[in-house]
Design an enzyme around this catalytic site. Structure first.
Site, PDB file in Angstrom:
ATOM      1  N   CYS A   2      14.659  24.224   3.779  1.00 53.92           N
ATOM      2  CA  CYS A   2      13.798  24.997   2.877  1.00 53.92           C
ATOM      3  C   CYS A   2      12.930  24.046   2.043  1.00 53.92           C
ATOM      4  CB  CYS A   2      14.641  25.854   1.950  1.00 53.92           C
ATOM      5  SG  CYS A   2      15.854  26.869   2.814  1.00 53.92           S
ATOM      6  N   MET A   3      12.079  24.613   1.194  1.00 52.03           N
ATOM      7  CA  MET A   3      11.212  23.781   0.371  1.00 52.03           C
ATOM      8  C   MET A   3      12.012  22.862  -0.556  1.00 52.03           C
ATOM      9  SD  MET A   3       8.204  24.857  -2.305  1.00 52.03           S
ATOM     10  CE  MET A   3       7.062  25.479  -1.103  1.00 52.03           C
ATOM     11  N   ASP A   4      13.042  23.425  -1.190  1.00 50.04           N
ATOM     12  CA  ASP A   4      13.740  22.683  -2.239  1.00 50.04           C
ATOM     13  C   ASP A   4      15.197  22.380  -1.939  1.00 50.04           C
ATOM     14  OD1 ASP A   4      11.399  23.010  -3.866  1.00 50.04           O
ATOM     15  OD2 ASP A   4      12.022  25.102  -4.079  1.00 50.04           O
ATOM     16  N   HIS A  42      -5.990  -7.268  12.792  1.00 49.31           N
ATOM     17  CA  HIS A  42      -4.791  -6.422  12.787  1.00 49.31           C
ATOM     18  C   HIS A  42      -4.408  -6.078  14.216  1.00 49.31           C
ATOM     19  CE1 HIS A  42      -1.809  -3.932  10.972  1.00 49.31           C
ATOM     20  NE2 HIS A  42      -2.356  -2.773  11.284  1.00 49.31           N
ATOM     21  N   ARG A  99     -10.641  -0.030  14.659  1.00 48.80           N
ATOM     22  CA  ARG A  99     -10.645   0.688  13.391  1.00 48.80           C
ATOM     23  C   ARG A  99     -11.669  -0.034  12.517  1.00 48.80           C
ATOM     24  NH1 ARG A  99      -4.902   1.300  10.351  1.00 48.80           N
ATOM     25  NH2 ARG A  99      -5.364  -0.861   9.847  1.00 48.80           N
ATOM     26  N   TYR A 119      16.367  30.672   6.406  1.00 49.04           N
ATOM     27  CA  TYR A 119      15.226  31.429   6.939  1.00 49.04           C
ATOM     28  C   TYR A 119      15.304  31.571   8.459  1.00 49.04           C
ATOM     29  CZ  TYR A 119      12.904  30.712   2.405  1.00 49.04           C
ATOM     30  OH  TYR A 119      12.589  30.716   1.083  1.00 49.04           O
ATOM     31  N   ARG A 160       1.816 -11.095   7.086  1.00 47.41           N
ATOM     32  CA  ARG A 160       1.412  -9.886   6.368  1.00 47.41           C
ATOM     33  C   ARG A 160       2.298  -8.683   6.733  1.00 47.41           C
ATOM     34  NH1 ARG A 160      -3.866  -9.563   8.642  1.00 47.41           N
ATOM     35  NH2 ARG A 160      -3.214  -7.630   9.605  1.00 47.41           N
ATOM     36  N   LYS A 172       0.845  -1.205   0.000  1.00 47.21           N
ATOM     37  CA  LYS A 172       0.000   0.000   0.000  1.00 47.21           C
ATOM     38  C   LYS A 172       0.880   1.255   0.000  1.00 47.21           C
ATOM     39  CE  LYS A 172      -0.310  -0.147   5.041  1.00 47.21           C
ATOM     40  NZ  LYS A 172      -1.046  -0.718   6.163  1.00 47.21           N
TER      41      LYS A 172
HETATM   42  C1  LIG Z   1      -0.263  -1.625   6.923  1.00 44.25           C
HETATM   43  C2  LIG Z   1      -0.807  -2.912   7.361  1.00 44.25           C
HETATM   44  C3  LIG Z   1       0.037  -4.019   7.571  1.00 44.25           C
HETATM   45  C4  LIG Z   1       1.534  -3.930   7.544  1.00 44.25           C
HETATM   46  O1  LIG Z   1       2.007  -3.300   8.703  1.00 44.25           O
HETATM   47  P1  LIG Z   1       3.560  -3.301   9.070  1.00 44.25           P
HETATM   48  O2  LIG Z   1       3.625  -2.712  10.417  1.00 44.25           O
HETATM   49  O3  LIG Z   1       4.228  -2.436   8.045  1.00 44.25           O
HETATM   50  O4  LIG Z   1       4.018  -4.697   8.995  1.00 44.25           O
HETATM   51  C5  LIG Z   1      -0.559  -5.239   7.856  1.00 44.25           C
HETATM   52  N1  LIG Z   1      -1.910  -5.347   7.940  1.00 44.25           N
HETATM   53  C6  LIG Z   1      -2.736  -4.301   7.782  1.00 44.25           C
HETATM   54  C7  LIG Z   1      -4.206  -4.497   7.922  1.00 44.25           C
HETATM   55  C8  LIG Z   1      -2.215  -3.043   7.497  1.00 44.25           C
HETATM   56  O5  LIG Z   1      -3.046  -2.008   7.349  1.00 44.25           O
END
Ligand SMILES: *Cc1c(COP(=O)(O)O)cnc(C)c1O
Length: 389
Positions: free
Chosen positions: A319-321, A171, A137, A272, A231, A39
């Site tokens: 700075c920005m850049d 999770h 969540r 700055y 995961r 993701k």
């Molecule tokens: C982002 C996410 C993960 C991975 O998390 P890490 O801490 O990077 O291993 C696994 N499961 C779900 C549902 C997530 O949203």
């Protein structure tokens, strides 16, 4: 593309991805499937190339947050299973099915919508049921008084026409923390998850094909949670304390180039606001890396970058850049020399802790104007610049 090189760029070491994958696979065992979380453009590394690498080396599943992220992979010829962890509007169900994308189902209302849409199409949508065991969540609420209604809701979703529940997952919210409270909480989440899974399976009279819950913290610390599939995200990219313990390699090395060097006399305010004033005759370099590239401004005057002569302090406001670095005692570092912002020689973990954040936020923030160079076997095999050109 050529024009932007030798400014600031991110080297993405695909061999490190492979090394990390193989090390983790060894750890979890060959019977446990491996889902790579890609993701947020693979945490800033570039989802397409990371996914291609994972597909090539035999990973089982990918996960993204949205249908757009999933489509990016499908349109770039990634064929392996993809799970969308987040919300997909029901209007997109036909695309999910057409492109063989698996959708998380997190509540009764979603299950009903998806089922209805799939039925209209006369097709089956593959889903994974999400259980909320304490992250608070997404997911079916199953704690305490919600235990049996939670299980009933899950069973109902699995039996809806048009849906095929291939998997079930939860999770962890504290698996990466060492203190007693977090360990207890993680164990409690896992126990609840297993109770819910077994309860639902008993009512359904069948086992879910893929039960999964282990994120980075759990892969590192809770082997009992590996189940059918792990995961991890962060571990795959090789950051954080667990990655160090497991000898994983950081995948991204962010580099920049010294564009200008000037020598200022003592008492010269820099950048700055003049928060930094030279305390001696100072040889100051400018690097074309600023907050619009992903350099957090809160790191101003606090962090350092790695040169061939060791660490150089960043001075004055970022700075920005661009930003300034002190090269006074580094006479061999010259205009055109490369510096490493973070990566193999300058740990991102340190930079993250200086910024009061986690490595995730830093790699995700590397902006689209920073080209990604993909390295395999020591060679640059692909370059990407995410600007509209
Ligand atoms: C982002 C996410 C993960 C991975 O998390 P890490 O801490 O990077 O291993 C696994 N499961 C779900 C549902 C997530 O949203």
């Amino acid at each position: 593309m050529k024009s932007t090189l030798k400014r600031t760029w991110a080297e993405i070491d695909l061999d490190a991805i492979e090394h990390n994958y193989r090390t983790l696979k060894e750890r979890v065992g060959k019977d446990t499937k491996f889902l790579g979380v890609v993701k947020a453009d693979a945490y800033g590394h570039g989802a397409v190339m990371v996914a291609k690498t994972l597909e090539e080396i035999g990973a089982d599943y990918l996960a993204v947050s949205s249908i757009d992220e999933a489509m990016e992979l499908r349109l770039n010829h990634i064929e392996m299973p993809i799970l969308i962890l987040g919300h997909t509007p029901k209007e997109q169900v036909s695309r999910l099915i057409e492109y063989n994308i698996t959708q998380a189902v997190s509540c009764e209302a979603k299950a009903l919508e998806y089922s209805e849409e799939a039925q209209k199409l006369g097709r089956i949508l593959k889903v994974h049921i999400k259980v909320d065991t304490g992250m608070s969540r997404l997911g079916y609420l199953c704690e305490g008084e919600h235990f049996s209604t939670g299980i009933d809701g899950i069973v109902h979703a699995c039996e809806l026409p048009g849906l095929c529940a291939e998997g079930i997952f939860t999770h962890f919210s504290m698996s990466d923390e060492a203190d007693e409270r977090c360990v207890k909480y993680t164990e409690k989440q896992f126990r609840l998850f297993m109770d819910v899974v077994l309860g639902a399976e008993e009512k359904l009279g069948k086992r879910f094909d893929i039960r999964h819950c282990a994120n980075t913290g759990a892969v590192a610390k809770y082997p009992e949670t590996y189940l059918d599939m792990v995961r991890p995200g962060l571990l795959l990219y090789g950051y954080g304390e667990f990655a160090e313990e497991l000898n994983l390699k950081p995948v991204m090395t962010l580099k920049s180039t010294i564009s200008t060097i000037k020598v200022y006399s003592e008492g010269t305010p820099v950048s700055y606001g003049g928060i930094y004033v030279t305390d001696k005759k100072t040889r100051m370099g400018v690097i074309p890396y600023g907050y619009a590239d992903g350099f957090f401004r809160c790191l101003s005057n606090k962090c350092s970058v790695m040169t061939d002569e060791g660490k150089a302090m960043q001075r004055g406001k970022i700075c920005m850049d661009m930003s300034m670095i002190d090269l006074t005692d580094k006479m061999s570092v010259d205009v055109g020399s490369e510096v490493e912002i973070f990566g193999k020689r300058n740990s991102i973990n340190e930079l993250a802790s200086l910024a009061g954040t986690i490595p995730y936020e830093i790699t995700c923030a590397v902006s689209k104007r920073v080209p990604r160079l993909y390295i395999r076997g020591g060679e640059v095999i692909e370059k990407e610049l995410l600007l509209r050109m």
